[in-house]
Design a protein around this motif. Structure first.
Motif, PDB file in Angstrom:
ATOM      1  N   VAL A 108      -9.572  54.769  18.467  1.00 43.41           N
ATOM      2  CA  VAL A 108     -10.826  54.322  19.085  1.00 43.41           C
ATOM      3  C   VAL A 108     -10.484  53.539  20.354  1.00 43.41           C
ATOM      4  CG1 VAL A 108     -10.911  52.339  17.512  1.00 43.41           C
ATOM      5  CG2 VAL A 108     -12.995  53.071  18.705  1.00 43.41           C
ATOM      6  N   LEU A 162     -15.543  49.743   8.046  1.00 45.17           N
ATOM      7  CA  LEU A 162     -14.306  49.852   8.804  1.00 45.17           C
ATOM      8  C   LEU A 162     -13.437  48.607   8.619  1.00 45.17           C
ATOM      9  CD1 LEU A 162     -15.790  51.155  12.186  1.00 45.17           C
ATOM     10  CD2 LEU A 162     -14.550  52.525  10.487  1.00 45.17           C
ATOM     11  N   ASN A 221     -17.820  48.496  21.973  1.00 48.65           N
ATOM     12  CA  ASN A 221     -18.950  48.783  21.094  1.00 48.65           C
ATOM     13  C   ASN A 221     -18.550  48.814  19.620  1.00 48.65           C
ATOM     14  OD1 ASN A 221     -20.618  48.933  23.288  1.00 48.65           O
ATOM     15  ND2 ASN A 221     -20.701  51.168  23.352  1.00 48.65           N
ATOM     16  N   VAL A 222     -17.261  48.872  19.368  1.00 47.53           N
ATOM     17  CA  VAL A 222     -16.765  48.764  17.994  1.00 47.53           C
ATOM     18  C   VAL A 222     -16.459  47.310  17.666  1.00 47.53           C
ATOM     19  CG1 VAL A 222     -14.908  49.413  16.409  1.00 47.53           C
ATOM     20  CG2 VAL A 222     -15.879  51.118  17.948  1.00 47.53           C
ATOM     21  N   HIS A 225     -17.948  45.366   8.686  1.00 46.02           N
ATOM     22  CA  HIS A 225     -16.741  45.812   9.363  1.00 46.02           C
ATOM     23  C   HIS A 225     -15.821  44.628   9.637  1.00 46.02           C
ATOM     24  CE1 HIS A 225     -18.913  49.498   9.631  1.00 46.02           C
ATOM     25  NE2 HIS A 225     -19.709  49.087  10.587  1.00 46.02           N
ATOM     26  N   THR A 281     -13.449  58.507  19.464  1.00 43.47           N
ATOM     27  CA  THR A 281     -13.961  57.171  19.753  1.00 43.47           C
ATOM     28  C   THR A 281     -15.462  57.103  19.500  1.00 43.47           C
ATOM     29  OG1 THR A 281     -12.222  56.724  21.382  1.00 43.47           O
ATOM     30  CG2 THR A 281     -14.256  55.449  21.569  1.00 43.47           C
ATOM     31  N   VAL A 337     -16.231  56.844  15.780  1.00 48.64           N
ATOM     32  CA  VAL A 337     -15.994  55.506  15.227  1.00 48.64           C
ATOM     33  C   VAL A 337     -17.088  54.545  15.686  1.00 48.64           C
ATOM     34  CG1 VAL A 337     -14.397  53.568  15.085  1.00 48.64           C
ATOM     35  CG2 VAL A 337     -13.504  55.895  15.080  1.00 48.64           C
ATOM     36  N   ILE A 338     -17.516  54.661  16.933  1.00 44.75           N
ATOM     37  CA  ILE A 338     -18.616  53.827  17.433  1.00 44.75           C
ATOM     38  C   ILE A 338     -19.876  54.057  16.597  1.00 44.75           C
ATOM     39  CG2 ILE A 338     -20.206  53.497  19.371  1.00 44.75           C
ATOM     40  CD1 ILE A 338     -17.840  54.051  21.242  1.00 44.75           C
ATOM     41  N   ALA A 387     -19.425  52.447  13.265  1.00 46.80           N
ATOM     42  CA  ALA A 387     -19.520  50.993  13.413  1.00 46.80           C
ATOM     43  C   ALA A 387     -20.971  50.546  13.545  1.00 46.80           C
ATOM     44  CB  ALA A 387     -18.706  50.540  14.625  1.00 46.80           C
ATOM     45  N   GLN A 403     -19.348  45.092  16.574  1.00 51.73           N
ATOM     46  CA  GLN A 403     -19.994  45.371  15.292  1.00 51.73           C
ATOM     47  C   GLN A 403     -19.245  44.772  14.109  1.00 51.73           C
ATOM     48  OE1 GLN A 403     -22.929  46.762  14.867  1.00 51.73           O
ATOM     49  NE2 GLN A 403     -23.228  47.210  17.035  1.00 51.73           N
ATOM     50  N   CYS A 404     -18.094  44.127  14.368  1.00 52.05           N
ATOM     51  CA  CYS A 404     -17.293  43.570  13.278  1.00 52.05           C
ATOM     52  C   CYS A 404     -17.762  42.153  12.956  1.00 52.05           C
ATOM     53  CB  CYS A 404     -15.814  43.567  13.656  1.00 52.05           C
ATOM     54  SG  CYS A 404     -15.097  45.224  13.834  1.00 52.05           S
TER      55      CYS A 404
END
Length: 505
Positions: free
Chosen positions: A371, A401, A414-415, A136, A384, A387-388, A391, A418-419
């Motif tokens: 999100v 993502l 929380n998103v 992500h 949201t 998307v979480i 992710a 994860q990137c």
């Protein structure tokens, strides 16, 4: 640079400290080479050239001091290989030349050009590793930083250099012209882009419309569209669940809401609810909760939204046809609720089909609209949460993502966490910079600290998709930008020219 003052030391072969004359121009982010003499071994026959990156700089006792990390060793043939992890002491530290940087990029299979490196001696392309977009990615920059333009450059390059399918949720109609080539595009790039199946969905009467199927959405998503709470609206919610059960269960669907609906048009057809017949069929039951549910549907005006597919194709059904890229122009919809409903329907469908493990890049521009860090409605909460979930778990299923927004604080943490890839453009807020530093430990703090002073189009790139963190200048677009700033009207109709440093890259 070899002087009595110059000193570079490493006790583990992974990190190094340095001391330089104060007048040296070497600073955070710069790539350097360090001449080293190792004890004679099979791996290190003696003299070697170590490549590193300076991460900090301070002044101490009149000298420039700081630390950096070792990136590898430079072989006689010019290739950069992994470091052996041996300690060293050296009095020879100098800026890395263009060839050394290119060798590092070649080692990491970085081939996706998005601009030029700032910290280089000579012109060196800024290259990303295309195979690392299976993680992500987060892009942020305040208004005026060139964020949307930069996202366009990145998407174009992914279209040119990979075969990765993508869907772009576009709330401001910024990418609706991504299929229109600029005259400045190179012949090779233009030929590649022309051959791709890029579709723009837009509710303007000229394009395929942006639509979803209310009847195909998950029950919880449909309830969110209807603003039904399972406890506060327990009577209506229970009626809604029974309606779905009757309409999609086995047997004759003609009287799906109950015997009292006999004689009215069915609320189901071919196993799916017919949304426009819901109010009349609900009223026909005579049940108080059914009447209240019918009133809710009509008062909210949901069935009058332009986003319901009817006999046409939904966004998900267009994706099923296999185009290379689909731009979903959410900006052509009338309300934020309609944008969320379409987004949720699409995300639900992508998640439902995850077992197929089809790679897809899900691009969400102005991602805080989808999100949110603080979702206020049930529709926002469900979007949201989806998307979480993508992710946290989507990567192994090929759902990747690419999120873009002005401020990281607007995106659910929380998103953000994860990137693995990050692009930071001009950011002036101390709170936002502190959050980026705490979430993305791989982005050097001293490079993040430089972002408030970035010119338009400058960016810090860090994470798994770049050989080393770097400050870059984004390159030029190949296709037409859909949206741009509105200029201030000036006497005589003239438009003031922007300073050269502030023009679009």
């Amino acid at each position: 640079m070899t002087t009595e003052t110059t000193l570079a030391e490493s006790f583990d072969g992974r990190r190094f400290t340095y001391r330089l004359p104060r007048e040296s121009s070497i600073g955070p982010g710069d790539f350097v080479t360090i001449g080293v003499t190792f004890p004679g071994t099979a791996e290190h026959p003696g003299d070697a050239l170590v490549m590193g990156q300076v991460l900090t700089r301070a002044t101490k006792a009149g000298d420039a001091v700081g630390h950096g990390r070792v990136l590898g060793e430079l072989r006689p043939d010019g290739a950069v290989v992994g470091s052996g992890g041996d300690p060293f002491t050296s009095h020879d530290l100098a800026p890395a030349g263009a060839g050394v940087l290119e060798a590092l990029q070649a080692r990491e299979r970085a081939t996706l050009r998005i601009g030029e490196l700032h910290h280089s001696r000579g012109n060196v392309d800024a290259l990303l590793q295309p195979h690392r977009f299976n993680r992500h990615t987060f892009l942020c920059g305040q208004s005026g930083s060139g964020k949307t333009y930069a996202l366009g450059v990145l998407l174009e390059q992914l279209l040119i250099d990979t075969d990765l399918p993508m869907v772009i949720l576009d709330p401001n109609s910024d990418f609706v012209r991504i299929g229109e080539l600029l005259e400045s595009a190179s012949p090779d790039d233009a030929a590649r882009l022309r051959e791709l199946d890029v579709r723009v969905l837009r509710n303007d009467g000229d394009h395929h419309p942006v639509t979803a199927r209310l009847t195909a959405m998950e029950a919880a998503s449909q309830a969110a569209v209807l603003q039904l709470d399972p406890l506060t609206d327990r009577g209506e919610y229970n009626t809604f669940l029974r309606m779905l059960e009757n309409a999609t269960g086995p047997g004759d669907l003609a009287g799906a809401v109950g015997a009292a609906a006999a004689g009215h048009r069915s609320i189901a057809a071919e196993g799916m609810l017919n949304p426009h017949s819901i109010p009349s069929a609900l009223r026909a039951t005579g049940e108080p909760d059914a009447l209240r549910l019918a009133q809710r549907v009509e008062n909210l005006g949901i069935l009058d939204w332009d986003v319901w597919a009817g006999v046409g194709q939904s966004v998900s059904e267009v994706l099923d046809e296999g185009p290379r890229a689909v731009v979903v122009d959410l900006g052509s919809l009338h309300t934020h609720e309609e944008q969320l409903a379409v987004s949720l329907a699409l995300l639900d469908d992508l998640w439902a089909g995850r077992a197929e493990r089809k790679p897809r890049l899900v691009v969400i521009d102005e991602a805080h609209n989808v999100v949110s860090a603080e979702p206020a409605t049930q529709l926002q909460r469900l979007t949201t949460e989806r998307v979480i979930q993508i992710a946290a778990e989507g990567r192994k299923f090929g759902l990747w993502l690419l999120l873009s927004t002005q401020r990281p604080s607007k995106i659910h943490p929380n998103v953000l966490s994860q990137c693995d890839n990050v692009i930071v453009m001009r950011m002036s807020s101390p709170a936002d910079l502190a959050e980026l530093e705490s979430v993305y430990g791989f982005a050097p703090p001293e490079l993040l600290a430089a972002t408030p002073f970035f010119r338009q189009g400058e960016a810090l790139v860090a994470g798994g998709f770049v050989p080393a963190p770097a400050i870059i200048q984004m390159g030029a677009r190949r296709t037409v930008e859909g949206g741009s700033d509105v200029p201030v009207p000036m006497p005589g109709g003239r438009v003031p020219a922007r300073p050269a440093a502030a023009r679009r890259p």
